[in-house]
Design a protein around this motif. Structure first.
Motif, mmCIF file in Angstrom:
data_model
loop_
_atom_site.group_PDB
_atom_site.id
_atom_site.type_symbol
_atom_site.label_atom_id
_atom_site.label_comp_id
_atom_site.label_asym_id
_atom_site.label_seq_id
_atom_site.Cartn_x
_atom_site.Cartn_y
_atom_site.Cartn_z
ATOM 1 N N PHE A 59 0.853 -1.180 0.000
ATOM 2 C CA PHE A 59 0.000 0.000 0.000
ATOM 3 C C PHE A 59 0.893 1.235 0.000
ATOM 4 C CE2 PHE A 59 -2.375 3.412 2.079
ATOM 5 C CZ PHE A 59 -3.536 3.410 1.317
ATOM 6 N N CYS A 60 0.862 1.975 -1.101
ATOM 7 C CA CYS A 60 1.688 3.176 -1.200
ATOM 8 C C CYS A 60 1.117 4.108 -2.259
ATOM 9 C CB CYS A 60 3.139 2.813 -1.540
ATOM 10 S SG CYS A 60 3.348 1.967 -3.118
ATOM 11 N N ASP A 61 1.698 5.279 -2.380
ATOM 12 C CA ASP A 61 1.275 6.245 -3.380
ATOM 13 C C ASP A 61 1.581 5.723 -4.776
ATOM 14 O OD1 ASP A 61 0.430 9.239 -3.784
ATOM 15 O OD2 ASP A 61 2.165 8.930 -5.086
ATOM 16 N N VAL A 62 0.808 6.161 -5.755
ATOM 17 C CA VAL A 62 0.957 5.661 -7.120
ATOM 18 C C VAL A 62 2.342 5.936 -7.697
ATOM 19 C CG1 VAL A 62 0.110 7.746 -8.301
ATOM 20 C CG2 VAL A 62 -0.279 5.474 -9.322
ATOM 21 N N PHE A 98 5.507 2.992 -6.539
ATOM 22 C CA PHE A 98 5.657 1.597 -6.951
ATOM 23 C C PHE A 98 6.905 1.399 -7.807
ATOM 24 C CE2 PHE A 98 1.005 1.827 -6.305
ATOM 25 C CZ PHE A 98 0.823 0.742 -5.469
ATOM 26 N N ASP A 99 7.481 0.222 -7.727
ATOM 27 C CA ASP A 99 8.604 -0.143 -8.591
ATOM 28 C C ASP A 99 8.017 -0.778 -9.855
ATOM 29 O OD1 ASP A 99 10.838 -1.109 -9.874
ATOM 30 O OD2 ASP A 99 11.754 -1.944 -8.065
ATOM 31 N N TYR A 100 7.681 0.055 -10.828
ATOM 32 C CA TYR A 100 6.981 -0.424 -12.014
ATOM 33 C C TYR A 100 7.830 -1.367 -12.854
ATOM 34 C CZ TYR A 100 3.341 2.941 -10.881
ATOM 35 O OH TYR A 100 2.337 3.624 -10.232
ATOM 36 N N ALA A 101 9.107 -1.120 -12.907
ATOM 37 C CA ALA A 101 9.984 -1.996 -13.681
ATOM 38 C C ALA A 101 9.991 -3.407 -13.102
ATOM 39 C CB ALA A 101 11.408 -1.430 -13.696
ATOM 40 N N ALA A 102 10.069 -3.511 -11.773
ATOM 41 C CA ALA A 102 10.076 -4.825 -11.121
ATOM 42 C C ALA A 102 8.732 -5.530 -11.277
ATOM 43 C CB ALA A 102 10.417 -4.668 -9.639
ATOM 44 N N ILE A 103 7.641 -4.767 -11.158
ATOM 45 C CA ILE A 103 6.309 -5.356 -11.320
ATOM 46 C C ILE A 103 6.125 -5.850 -12.750
ATOM 47 C CG2 ILE A 103 3.833 -4.847 -11.335
ATOM 48 C CD1 ILE A 103 4.374 -2.852 -9.034
ATOM 49 N N ALA A 104 6.533 -5.021 -13.718
ATOM 50 C CA ALA A 104 6.399 -5.405 -15.125
ATOM 51 C C ALA A 104 7.229 -6.645 -15.449
ATOM 52 C CB ALA A 104 6.807 -4.242 -16.018
ATOM 53 N N LYS A 105 8.372 -6.777 -14.808
ATOM 54 C CA LYS A 105 9.221 -7.948 -15.042
ATOM 55 C C LYS A 105 8.469 -9.221 -14.678
ATOM 56 C CE LYS A 105 13.760 -9.914 -13.975
ATOM 57 N NZ LYS A 105 15.038 -9.732 -13.234
#
Length: 245
Positions: free
Chosen positions: A134-137, A140-147
């Protein structure tokens, strides 16, 4: 924008649940990343006041009309085929389509809810799940999530973070994705496993779905009062525009 109708400054897709399902399947064949917004009156009102969010909605692959007031606006434009297309309905229909081979990644909510979905839909082709912190938009670590998403081979990334957060999330995630359609579906995960119940049909028809889950009666009626005038303003705008033509 000929595939959309205008509500204030927002453009909503001329669609129905059946049409949306067909369109999503067709765009999956392109093997490119896209995002879909699911809009209701609350998010449309917010988008009309917030240019950044409005751009997110207007530049989506589709912005689905999740809410009867939006369907009423379509009727004022003379569009008879537009139907209410909700996030929970779209999610359950596609998850239950086990013959299509579509791979689903569930992103959002709690580990318990994600596990409950797997248990209730054992035949669904769920290739990955993630309950993000749960954090501000922007945090997020978008690169790690996308991986993780890319490695799963997901075709559809279902995002359950509530609007407008889930739509901003999808836009930020998109540049890191190899392919797949991100769809922000709010509380659809909890609807799917019965943690939240749908309102009675009459409530849906009257366009009062948004009030069904609100707990504070005073806030409920105050929200309805204010929103009714805003929706009336959108309706007058449509009628004036049509009259000028």
């Amino acid at each position: 924008m000929n595939t959309r109708f205008r509500v204030g400054f927002c453009y909503i897709s001329k669609t129905s649940l059946a049409h949306a399902l067909l369109s999503i399947r067709e765009f999956l064949a392109h093997n490119k990343p896209y995002y879909v917004c699911v809009a209701n009156v609350r998010t449309v009102v917010y988008a009309n006041r917030n240019r950044v969010y409005r751009d997110v909605m207007n530049n989506s692959l589709m912005t689905l009309p999740d809410g009867m007031p939006l369907v009423w606006m379509a009727r004022l434009w003379g569009l008879k085929d537009v139907q209410r297309t909700t996030g929970p309905d779209l999610f359950v229909w596609m998850l239950s389509d086990t013959q299509s081979g579509i791979r689903h990644f569930l992103l959002g909510d709690t580990e318990e809810t994600l596990a409950a979905i797997r248990e209730k839909y054992p035949e669904a082709n769920i290739c990955g799940t993630l309950s993000p912190p749960f954090c501000d938009v922007d945090e997020f670590d978008y690169a790690a999530i996308a991986k993780k998403v890319n490695q799963s081979g997901a075709d559809i990334i279902w995002i359950s973070l509530r609007s407008p957060k889930q739509d901003f999330f999808a836009v930020r995630l998109l540049p890191y994705l190899d392919k797949g359609i991100c769809i922000g579906v709010g509380a659809a995960f909890r609807f799917a496993v019965g943690q939240i119940n749908h309102p009675p049909r009459i409530i849906k028809i009257l366009g009062l779905t948004g009030l069904f889950w609100r707990k504070n009666a005073v806030r409920q009626f105050w929200w309805l009062f204010k929103t009714s005038f805003i929706v009336l303003g959108y309706a007058i705008d449509i009628l004036v525009t049509k009259y000028k033509k």
